[in-house]
Motif scaffolding. Structure first.
Motif, PDB file in Angstrom:
ATOM      1  N   ASP A   1     -38.968  40.721  52.642  1.00 42.23           N
ATOM      2  CA  ASP A   1     -38.793  41.806  53.611  1.00 42.23           C
ATOM      3  C   ASP A   1     -40.118  42.408  54.060  1.00 42.23           C
ATOM      4  O   ASP A   1     -40.297  42.760  55.222  1.00 42.23           O
ATOM      5  CB  ASP A   1     -37.916  42.904  53.013  1.00 42.23           C
TER       6      ASP A   1
ATOM      7  N   ASP B   1     -36.216  50.722  41.930  1.00 43.42           N
ATOM      8  CA  ASP B   1     -35.690  50.886  43.284  1.00 43.42           C
ATOM      9  C   ASP B   1     -35.841  49.676  44.188  1.00 43.42           C
ATOM     10  O   ASP B   1     -35.050  49.486  45.104  1.00 43.42           O
ATOM     11  CB  ASP B   1     -36.380  52.078  43.971  1.00 43.42           C
TER      12      ASP B   1
ATOM     13  N   GLY C   1     -29.101  41.666  45.263  1.00 39.89           N
ATOM     14  CA  GLY C   1     -28.100  42.116  46.210  1.00 39.89           C
ATOM     15  C   GLY C   1     -28.724  42.276  47.591  1.00 39.89           C
ATOM     16  O   GLY C   1     -29.943  42.407  47.722  1.00 39.89           O
ATOM     17  N   HIS C   2     -27.900  42.303  48.608  1.00 44.49           N
ATOM     18  CA  HIS C   2     -28.428  42.312  49.973  1.00 44.49           C
ATOM     19  C   HIS C   2     -29.112  43.633  50.334  1.00 44.49           C
ATOM     20  O   HIS C   2     -29.828  43.707  51.344  1.00 44.49           O
ATOM     21  CB  HIS C   2     -27.304  42.014  50.975  1.00 44.49           C
ATOM     22  N   THR C   3     -28.888  44.671  49.550  1.00 43.95           N
ATOM     23  CA  THR C   3     -29.499  45.965  49.877  1.00 43.95           C
ATOM     24  C   THR C   3     -30.834  46.182  49.168  1.00 43.95           C
ATOM     25  O   THR C   3     -31.500  47.190  49.431  1.00 43.95           O
ATOM     26  CB  THR C   3     -28.554  47.113  49.511  1.00 43.95           C
ATOM     27  N   THR C   4     -31.236  45.299  48.280  1.00 47.87           N
ATOM     28  CA  THR C   4     -32.480  45.493  47.528  1.00 47.87           C
ATOM     29  C   THR C   4     -33.666  44.928  48.295  1.00 47.87           C
ATOM     30  O   THR C   4     -33.689  43.753  48.647  1.00 47.87           O
ATOM     31  CB  THR C   4     -32.393  44.812  46.151  1.00 47.87           C
ATOM     32  N   HIS C   5     -34.626  45.778  48.540  1.00 43.95           N
ATOM     33  CA  HIS C   5     -35.807  45.386  49.311  1.00 43.95           C
ATOM     34  C   HIS C   5     -36.726  44.521  48.460  1.00 43.95           C
ATOM     35  O   HIS C   5     -36.934  44.782  47.274  1.00 43.95           O
ATOM     36  CB  HIS C   5     -36.554  46.634  49.776  1.00 43.95           C
TER      37      HIS C   5
ATOM     38  N   ARG D   1     -41.395  53.043  47.404  1.00 39.76           N
ATOM     39  CA  ARG D   1     -40.337  53.016  46.386  1.00 39.76           C
ATOM     40  C   ARG D   1     -40.593  54.123  45.365  1.00 39.76           C
ATOM     41  O   ARG D   1     -41.738  54.398  44.991  1.00 39.76           O
ATOM     42  CB  ARG D   1     -40.275  51.653  45.695  1.00 39.76           C
TER      43      ARG D   1
END
Length: 299
Positions: A220, A164, A196-200, A159
């Motif tokens: 993840d 991020d 949100g679904h895009t945040t690792h 990151r």
């Protein structure tokens, strides 16, 4: 190898700050000793073998001082070079070349050192699934250059900043749970539900008994921090593909191959950036009339 490009705006910002620091009132030595009309040629040469990084930054440093300076990159970023090889050729006003020399050389030396060190680690894990990545242990203000240098060496980037991705480390977990490990799964699940679904979402563990509660939260990536080789092997088997497995801590050229062989997906190494020594590059400058002006680097 990932794309080897640097955005122009942050590089210019770095150069502005560097030259404001190094020559706030110009180069009084060259202004005193070098005629304004004198022109020079210079060659950036390698005194040791390595992987080049920072050629475009060196070029931009020269042109930041004087847009009329001609710069020819003889070796591309990410390419290997031998001792004695010429990396960059420069031609322009002697005062301009000398003013830009130290900033350009400092950055290219550091970036090439990072690229060279990264390439060594990448070579040592060849044939395994492990990717070599950096960490946030970078020089303040130079992260974009140092991360780029890692890519030049064949590594990958973790990151970029705290903004991020989520990376819950031991101190986060201690504060969250108040020392009660039974709360861990529920608290991590609740936190993940807010993303949100895009945040690792990555969580660091330093004990084997933390692995299952963390995996149960659906993270993840799980980072196995300072695990022994045997513990890493067992951890990879326990995770069984339910998350990306990252290894961190006690990683050096003597341990990295065994860490990779344990089956981890990612090996993060702070030492790629936080403790490298500048690679031995030098700028040899001569007057265009072939009269020697200076050899190596000044200052």
């Amino acid at each position: 190898m990932t794309s080897l490009t640097l955005p122009a705006a942050p590089v210019r910002d770095i150069l502005e700050r560097a030259f404001a620091e190094d020559a706030p009132g110009g180069d009084i030595t060259s202004q005193l000793l070098i005629p304004a009309e004198a022109r020079a040629t210079a060659v950036l040469g390698a005194r040791v073998p390595g992987i080049f990084s920072g050629g475009t930054v060196f070029r931009d440093a020269m042109k930041f001082v004087d847009a009329d300076t001609e710069v020819e990159l003889l070796v591309a970023d990410g390419e290997a070079f031998d001792a004695g090889e010429h990396l960059v050729r420069v031609s322009g006003r002697a005062r301009s070349v000398l003013l830009a020399e130290r900033v350009g050389l400092n950055l290219a030396q550091r970036m090439s050192a990072i690229a060279t060190k990264t390439a060594e680690f990448v070579r040592l894990v060849e044939g395994t699934r492990a990717r070599i990545t950096d960490t946030r242990k970078t020089t303040p203000g130079l992260r974009i250059l140092e991360r780029y240098a890692v890519r030049c060496g064949g590594g990958a980037n973790h990151r970029y900043s705290l903004s991020d991705a989520v990376l819950a480390k031991d101190n986060h977990l201690a504060v969250m749970t108040g020392g009660d490990p039974l709360k861990l799964t529920a608290l991590l699940k609740a936190a993940k539900a807010q993303l949100g679904h895009t945040t690792h979402f990555e969580v660091e563990v330093d004990r084997a008994e933390q692995i299952e509660p963390v995996l149960a939260a659906g993270v993840d990536t799980i980072m196995l921090d300072n695990f022994s080789i045997d513990e890493l092997r067992a951890g990879v088997l326990q995770v069984a593909g339910r998350a990306i497995v990252e290894a961190s801590g006690n990683v050096n050229v003597h341990t990295v191959a065994d860490i990779a062989a344990a089956g981890v997906d990612v090996i993060s190494i702070g030492g790629l950036t936080h403790s490298v020594a500048a690679l031995d590059l030098g700028l040899d400058v001569t007057l265009s009339s072939s009269e020697a002006l200076t050899a190596s680097s000044l200052g």
